[in-house]
Design a protein around this motif. Structure first.
Motif, PDB file in Angstrom:
ATOM      1  N   LEU A  49       0.831  -1.202   0.000  1.00  0.00           N
ATOM      2  CA  LEU A  49       0.000   0.000   0.000  1.00  0.00           C
ATOM      3  C   LEU A  49       0.871   1.260   0.000  1.00  0.00           C
ATOM      4  O   LEU A  49       0.603   2.220  -0.754  1.00  0.00           O
ATOM      5  N   GLU A  50       1.925   1.282   0.809  1.00  0.00           N
ATOM      6  CA  GLU A  50       2.813   2.438   0.845  1.00  0.00           C
ATOM      7  C   GLU A  50       3.518   2.631  -0.495  1.00  0.00           C
ATOM      8  O   GLU A  50       3.725   3.764  -0.964  1.00  0.00           O
ATOM      9  N   GLU A  51       3.856   1.510  -1.114  1.00  0.00           N
ATOM     10  CA  GLU A  51       4.526   1.590  -2.414  1.00  0.00           C
ATOM     11  C   GLU A  51       3.601   2.202  -3.468  1.00  0.00           C
ATOM     12  O   GLU A  51       4.031   3.048  -4.292  1.00  0.00           O
ATOM     13  N   LYS A  52       2.322   1.799  -3.481  1.00  0.00           N
ATOM     14  CA  LYS A  52       1.368   2.311  -4.474  1.00  0.00           C
ATOM     15  C   LYS A  52       1.079   3.807  -4.246  1.00  0.00           C
ATOM     16  O   LYS A  52       0.879   4.574  -5.212  1.00  0.00           O
ATOM     17  N   LYS A  53       1.092   4.211  -3.000  1.00  0.00           N
ATOM     18  CA  LYS A  53       0.858   5.629  -2.719  1.00  0.00           C
ATOM     19  C   LYS A  53       2.025   6.473  -3.218  1.00  0.00           C
ATOM     20  O   LYS A  53       1.833   7.611  -3.674  1.00  0.00           O
ATOM     21  N   ARG A  54       3.235   5.936  -3.162  1.00  0.00           N
ATOM     22  CA  ARG A  54       4.386   6.662  -3.694  1.00  0.00           C
ATOM     23  C   ARG A  54       4.305   6.768  -5.213  1.00  0.00           C
ATOM     24  O   ARG A  54       4.948   7.639  -5.810  1.00  0.00           O
ATOM     25  N   GLN A  55       3.506   5.904  -5.820  1.00  0.00           N
ATOM     26  CA  GLN A  55       3.305   5.948  -7.271  1.00  0.00           C
ATOM     27  C   GLN A  55       2.087   6.816  -7.629  1.00  0.00           C
ATOM     28  O   GLN A  55       1.597   6.757  -8.745  1.00  0.00           O
ATOM     29  N   ASN A  56       1.621   7.595  -6.649  1.00  0.00           N
ATOM     30  CA  ASN A  56       0.490   8.507  -6.836  1.00  0.00           C
ATOM     31  C   ASN A  56      -0.802   7.776  -7.210  1.00  0.00           C
ATOM     32  O   ASN A  56      -1.612   8.271  -8.013  1.00  0.00           O
ATOM     33  N   LEU A  57      -0.986   6.600  -6.620  1.00  0.00           N
ATOM     34  CA  LEU A  57      -2.222   5.850  -6.830  1.00  0.00           C
ATOM     35  C   LEU A  57      -3.091   5.960  -5.578  1.00  0.00           C
ATOM     36  O   LEU A  57      -2.609   5.863  -4.448  1.00  0.00           O
ATOM     37  N   ASN A  58      -4.374   6.190  -5.778  1.00  0.00           N
ATOM     38  CA  ASN A  58      -5.328   6.358  -4.671  1.00  0.00           C
ATOM     39  C   ASN A  58      -5.785   4.989  -4.168  1.00  0.00           C
ATOM     40  O   ASN A  58      -6.947   4.598  -4.322  1.00  0.00           O
ATOM     41  N   ALA A  59      -4.846   4.253  -3.586  1.00  0.00           N
ATOM     42  CA  ALA A  59      -5.148   2.882  -3.136  1.00  0.00           C
ATOM     43  C   ALA A  59      -5.548   2.890  -1.652  1.00  0.00           C
ATOM     44  O   ALA A  59      -5.152   3.787  -0.891  1.00  0.00           O
ATOM     45  N   ILE A  60      -6.330   1.875  -1.269  1.00  0.00           N
ATOM     46  CA  ILE A  60      -6.753   1.692   0.122  1.00  0.00           C
ATOM     47  C   ILE A  60      -6.576   0.223   0.496  1.00  0.00           C
ATOM     48  O   ILE A  60      -6.365  -0.646  -0.374  1.00  0.00           O
ATOM     49  N   LEU A  61      -6.689  -0.028   1.810  1.00  0.00           N
ATOM     50  CA  LEU A  61      -6.581  -1.403   2.320  1.00  0.00           C
ATOM     51  C   LEU A  61      -7.965  -1.845   2.793  1.00  0.00           C
ATOM     52  O   LEU A  61      -8.600  -1.165   3.597  1.00  0.00           O
ATOM     53  N   ALA A  62      -8.433  -2.970   2.294  1.00  0.00           N
ATOM     54  CA  ALA A  62      -9.757  -3.491   2.645  1.00  0.00           C
ATOM     55  C   ALA A  62      -9.648  -4.981   2.980  1.00  0.00           C
ATOM     56  O   ALA A  62      -8.648  -5.645   2.649  1.00  0.00           O
ATOM     57  N   ASN A  63     -10.706  -5.487   3.656  1.00  0.00           N
ATOM     58  CA  ASN A  63     -10.782  -6.916   3.944  1.00  0.00           C
ATOM     59  C   ASN A  63     -11.473  -7.641   2.806  1.00  0.00           C
ATOM     60  O   ASN A  63     -12.466  -7.163   2.248  1.00  0.00           O
TER      61      ASN A  63
END
Length: 241
Positions: A175-189
């Protein structure tokens, strides 16, 4: 001479008159009609006196003649029917192969299908978007070489999956890696259920001999699910391998 004769005569008269008192008394003689005591009577009387002096000892009762005392015979233990349940298998055929690999124990076996709720996965996703925007973003990610998947159905339709992880720590790292790529990612179950198969068969085990514990120990080395208990109700339907 006359005087001598007279003295002798007087002496004889005196002896005759007083002789009865000088003789000792005679011993009384028992007549024939009187009964003498028997030796046995004398012994019996002596024994009875000894019994009166000595304390009586307790006498153990003897069993009646011809009567046989019952003897308790312990019954030998007999094997008891136990139901064994082993799992999990990805298919029914895999469960049947496992039964054969165990040497086909018991007298009947059955393969049962069961839906199991497994632990949720940690899902890194880009939230759902309208169809055109979701498709355009997905193509851009593919062009950039980012591993992704466009969700086509369900409540998360048009979301873009960036990875499923059993470990939350691994998911947070991605998740941290995707945010550094300017992607609006979230963590879900990501809830999940799985169809699995269990092998159930009956086996005769000797109670109190440690056979149940030994079987459990052997099966736990190869199976995630091991249940052994006394069979109740109707036996399982047998199958041919």
């Amino acid at each position: 001479m006359k005087w001598l004769a007279l003295v002798l005569l007087l002496v004889n008269g005196a002896l005759w008159f007083y002789g009865g008192s000088l003789v000792p008394k005679r011993i009384a003689v028992v007549s024939d009609q009187q009964a003498l005591p028997r030796v046995a009577d004398l012994r019996t009387g002596t024994v009875e006196k000894e019994r009166e002096r000595a304390p009586e000892k307790p006498v153990r009762p003897r069993p009646e003649s011809g009567r046989v005392e019952p003897v308790e015979i312990l019954a030998e233990p007999v094997p008891q029917l136990h139901c064994v349940r082993l799992g999990w298998f990805e298919s029914a055929d895999a469960a049947r192969e496992a039964y054969l690999s165990l040497g086909s124990p018991g007298i009947a076996y059955e393969v049962r299908e069961q839906e199991r709720e497994l632990a949720s996965l940690h899902w890194v996703i880009i939230p759902p978007q309208p169809d055109d925007r979701a498709l355009a973003l997905f193509r851009d990610l593919q062009r950039r070489g980012i591993d992704s998947y466009l969700v086509r159905r369900g409540e998360n339709r048009n979301a873009i999956s960036l990875g499923l992880f059993e470990s939350r720590q691994a998911a947070e790292t991605v998740l941290e890696e995707k945010k550094r790529q300017n992607l609006n990612a979230i963590l879900a179950n990501f809830p999940r259920n799985q169809i699995s198969y269990a092998l159930v068969f009956e086996d005769e085990l000797m109670p109190g001999s440690g056979a149940v514990e030994a079987a459990e120990s052997d099966y736990e080395d190869n199976f995630d699910l091991v249940e052994i208990s006394r069979c109740e109700g109707v036996a399982t339907a047998s199958e041919n391998p």
